[in-house]
Motif scaffolding. Sequence first.
Motif, PDB file in Angstrom:
ATOM      1  N   ARG A   1      32.022 -39.521  44.362  1.00 23.26           N
ATOM      2  CA  ARG A   1      31.434 -39.460  45.870  1.00 23.26           C
ATOM      3  C   ARG A   1      31.594 -38.163  46.607  1.00 23.26           C
ATOM      4  NH1 ARG A   1      28.341 -43.653  45.501  1.00 23.26           N
ATOM      5  NH2 ARG A   1      29.307 -45.632  45.368  1.00 23.26           N
ATOM      6  N   ALA A   2      32.393 -37.392  45.903  1.00 17.98           N
ATOM      7  CA  ALA A   2      32.598 -36.012  46.433  1.00 17.98           C
ATOM      8  C   ALA A   2      31.145 -35.300  46.470  1.00 17.98           C
ATOM      9  CB  ALA A   2      33.522 -35.159  45.962  1.00 17.98           C
ATOM     10  N   ARG A   3      30.410 -35.488  45.462  1.00 16.85           N
ATOM     11  CA  ARG A   3      29.248 -34.512  45.233  1.00 16.85           C
ATOM     12  C   ARG A   3      28.236 -35.301  45.768  1.00 16.85           C
ATOM     13  NH1 ARG A   3      28.199 -31.965  39.920  1.00 16.85           N
ATOM     14  NH2 ARG A   3      28.594 -30.303  40.873  1.00 16.85           N
ATOM     15  N   VAL A   4      28.239 -36.538  46.668  1.00 12.78           N
ATOM     16  CA  VAL A   4      26.885 -37.199  47.047  1.00 12.78           C
ATOM     17  C   VAL A   4      26.633 -36.445  48.219  1.00 12.78           C
ATOM     18  CG1 VAL A   4      26.311 -39.301  48.279  1.00 12.78           C
ATOM     19  CG2 VAL A   4      27.685 -39.527  46.004  1.00 12.78           C
ATOM     20  N   GLY A   5      27.657 -35.895  49.059  1.00 15.14           N
ATOM     21  CA  GLY A   5      27.298 -35.107  50.325  1.00 15.14           C
ATOM     22  C   GLY A   5      26.067 -33.993  50.049  1.00 15.14           C
ATOM     23  N   SER A   6      26.602 -33.349  49.011  1.00 11.56           N
ATOM     24  CA  SER A   6      25.617 -31.984  48.661  1.00 11.56           C
ATOM     25  C   SER A   6      24.380 -32.715  48.155  1.00 11.56           C
ATOM     26  CB  SER A   6      26.336 -31.259  47.684  1.00 11.56           C
ATOM     27  OG  SER A   6      25.573 -30.345  47.378  1.00 11.56           O
ATOM     28  N   LEU A   7      24.234 -33.611  47.511  1.00 10.12           N
ATOM     29  CA  LEU A   7      22.679 -34.031  47.012  1.00 10.12           C
ATOM     30  C   LEU A   7      22.098 -34.677  48.201  1.00 10.12           C
ATOM     31  CD1 LEU A   7      23.919 -35.869  43.698  1.00 10.12           C
ATOM     32  CD2 LEU A   7      22.549 -34.064  43.736  1.00 10.12           C
ATOM     33  N   ILE A   8      22.696 -35.279  49.130  1.00 10.46           N
ATOM     34  CA  ILE A   8      21.768 -35.749  50.350  1.00 10.46           C
ATOM     35  C   ILE A   8      21.251 -34.581  51.031  1.00 10.46           C
ATOM     36  CG2 ILE A   8      22.279 -36.908  52.297  1.00 10.46           C
ATOM     37  CD1 ILE A   8      22.186 -38.834  49.883  1.00 10.46           C
ATOM     38  N   LEU A   9      22.183 -33.534  51.188  1.00  5.68           N
ATOM     39  CA  LEU A   9      21.619 -32.307  52.052  1.00  5.68           C
ATOM     40  C   LEU A   9      20.570 -31.860  51.276  1.00  5.68           C
ATOM     41  CD1 LEU A   9      24.844 -30.587  53.183  1.00  5.68           C
ATOM     42  CD2 LEU A   9      23.203 -31.906  54.472  1.00  5.68           C
ATOM     43  N   THR A  10      20.546 -31.802  49.793  1.00  2.49           N
ATOM     44  CA  THR A  10      19.346 -31.301  49.018  1.00  2.49           C
ATOM     45  C   THR A  10      18.248 -32.086  49.241  1.00  2.49           C
ATOM     46  OG1 THR A  10      20.941 -30.132  47.459  1.00  2.49           O
ATOM     47  CG2 THR A  10      18.581 -30.612  46.769  1.00  2.49           C
ATOM     48  N   MET A  11      18.344 -33.317  49.064  1.00  6.14           N
ATOM     49  CA  MET A  11      17.241 -34.281  49.394  1.00  6.14           C
ATOM     50  C   MET A  11      16.831 -34.240  50.921  1.00  6.14           C
ATOM     51  SD  MET A  11      17.909 -37.631  46.892  1.00  6.14           S
ATOM     52  CE  MET A  11      19.625 -37.691  47.128  1.00  6.14           C
ATOM     53  N   ALA A  12      17.595 -34.015  51.830  1.00  2.00           N
ATOM     54  CA  ALA A  12      16.998 -33.931  53.065  1.00  2.00           C
ATOM     55  C   ALA A  12      16.213 -32.832  53.581  1.00  2.00           C
ATOM     56  CB  ALA A  12      18.380 -33.850  54.241  1.00  2.00           C
ATOM     57  N   SER A  13      16.640 -31.507  52.918  1.00  2.00           N
ATOM     58  CA  SER A  13      15.808 -30.466  53.021  1.00  2.00           C
ATOM     59  C   SER A  13      14.311 -30.519  52.381  1.00  2.00           C
ATOM     60  CB  SER A  13      16.505 -29.019  52.516  1.00  2.00           C
ATOM     61  OG  SER A  13      16.652 -29.189  50.995  1.00  2.00           O
ATOM     62  N   GLY A  14      14.248 -31.255  51.183  1.00  2.00           N
ATOM     63  CA  GLY A  14      13.006 -31.662  50.733  1.00  2.00           C
ATOM     64  C   GLY A  14      12.237 -32.559  51.328  1.00  2.00           C
ATOM     65  N   ALA A  15      13.153 -33.506  52.122  1.00  2.00           N
ATOM     66  CA  ALA A  15      12.306 -34.398  52.713  1.00  2.00           C
ATOM     67  C   ALA A  15      11.640 -33.947  54.077  1.00  2.00           C
ATOM     68  CB  ALA A  15      13.306 -35.696  53.253  1.00  2.00           C
ATOM     69  N   GLY A  16      12.470 -32.859  54.656  1.00  2.00           N
ATOM     70  CA  GLY A  16      12.051 -32.315  55.837  1.00  2.00           C
ATOM     71  C   GLY A  16      10.697 -31.673  55.631  1.00  2.00           C
ATOM     72  N   LEU A  17      10.595 -30.756  54.543  1.00  2.00           N
ATOM     73  CA  LEU A  17       9.340 -30.184  53.810  1.00  2.00           C
ATOM     74  C   LEU A  17       8.205 -31.413  53.744  1.00  2.00           C
ATOM     75  CD1 LEU A  17      10.710 -27.538  51.612  1.00  2.00           C
ATOM     76  CD2 LEU A  17       9.761 -27.142  53.767  1.00  2.00           C
ATOM     77  N   LEU A  18       8.680 -32.413  53.026  1.00  2.00           N
ATOM     78  CA  LEU A  18       7.490 -33.375  53.115  1.00  2.00           C
ATOM     79  C   LEU A  18       6.919 -33.824  54.383  1.00  2.00           C
ATOM     80  CD1 LEU A  18       8.636 -35.118  49.821  1.00  2.00           C
ATOM     81  CD2 LEU A  18       6.483 -33.877  50.043  1.00  2.00           C
ATOM     82  N   GLY A  19       8.049 -34.090  54.992  1.00  2.71           N
ATOM     83  CA  GLY A  19       7.588 -34.312  56.445  1.00  2.71           C
ATOM     84  C   GLY A  19       6.692 -33.682  57.049  1.00  2.71           C
ATOM     85  N   ALA A  20       6.807 -32.072  57.158  1.00  4.99           N
ATOM     86  CA  ALA A  20       6.127 -31.399  57.571  1.00  4.99           C
ATOM     87  C   ALA A  20       4.597 -31.369  56.904  1.00  4.99           C
ATOM     88  CB  ALA A  20       6.608 -29.647  57.330  1.00  4.99           C
ATOM     89  N   LEU A  21       4.777 -31.558  55.445  1.00  2.00           N
ATOM     90  CA  LEU A  21       3.302 -31.571  54.809  1.00  2.00           C
ATOM     91  C   LEU A  21       2.557 -32.716  55.391  1.00  2.00           C
ATOM     92  CD1 LEU A  21       1.593 -30.926  52.554  1.00  2.00           C
ATOM     93  CD2 LEU A  21       2.776 -32.236  51.168  1.00  2.00           C
ATOM     94  N   TYR A  22       3.339 -34.004  55.583  1.00  2.00           N
ATOM     95  CA  TYR A  22       2.435 -35.157  56.094  1.00  2.00           C
ATOM     96  C   TYR A  22       2.097 -35.108  57.301  1.00  2.00           C
ATOM     97  CZ  TYR A  22       1.726 -39.697  58.069  1.00  2.00           C
ATOM     98  OH  TYR A  22       0.991 -40.778  58.502  1.00  2.00           O
ATOM     99  N   ALA A  23       2.752 -34.447  58.084  1.00  2.00           N
ATOM    100  CA  ALA A  23       2.285 -34.132  59.559  1.00  2.00           C
ATOM    101  C   ALA A  23       1.144 -33.114  59.532  1.00  2.00           C
ATOM    102  CB  ALA A  23       3.666 -33.224  60.342  1.00  2.00           C
ATOM    103  N   ALA A  24       1.073 -32.107  58.707  1.00  2.00           N
ATOM    104  CA  ALA A  24       0.210 -31.141  58.796  1.00  2.00           C
ATOM    105  C   ALA A  24      -1.350 -32.119  58.328  1.00  2.00           C
ATOM    106  CB  ALA A  24       0.327 -30.034  57.901  1.00  2.00           C
ATOM    107  N   LEU A  25      -1.053 -32.741  57.289  1.00  3.40           N
ATOM    108  CA  LEU A  25      -2.346 -33.508  56.398  1.00  3.40           C
ATOM    109  C   LEU A  25      -2.793 -34.598  57.344  1.00  3.40           C
ATOM    110  CD1 LEU A  25      -1.401 -33.528  52.776  1.00  3.40           C
ATOM    111  CD2 LEU A  25      -2.878 -32.263  53.925  1.00  3.40           C
ATOM    112  N   SER A  26      -2.093 -35.000  58.215  1.00  3.46           N
ATOM    113  CA  SER A  26      -2.311 -36.128  59.008  1.00  3.46           C
ATOM    114  C   SER A  26      -2.856 -35.871  60.443  1.00  3.46           C
ATOM    115  CB  SER A  26      -1.214 -37.376  59.193  1.00  3.46           C
ATOM    116  OG  SER A  26      -0.096 -36.692  60.082  1.00  3.46           O
TER     117      SER A  26
END
Length: 92
Positions: free
Chosen positions: A37-62
């Motif tokens: 469980r110690a490494r889950v936080g780091s993985l979640i942050l990594t995925m959150a940064s990618g999710a933010g970029l995908l959110g920006a992509l969706y916003a731009a395309l929509s």
Amino acid sequence: MWPDWVITFVGDGRIALLALAVIGLEAVLILVFMRSRARVGSLILTMASGAGLLGALYAALSGASAGMIAVWLVLALLAHASDMGTRLFRNT
């Protein structure tokens, strides 16, 4: 060259929503199956940064406003900076 449904799927941003769904599924699978469980936080942050970029992509395309795109990019930046901070300054 590409079928019309592919052009539409990409052009209206649904491809970004599909990628966000995959990231969400990854997060659930990691939480369920990861033993350390110690490494889950780091993985979640990594995925959150990618999710933010995908959110920006969706916003731009929509057709969202530039302000909404900026919000997603700032969220991605904060998640990425947090992720890098935990990686660079953790005690080993």
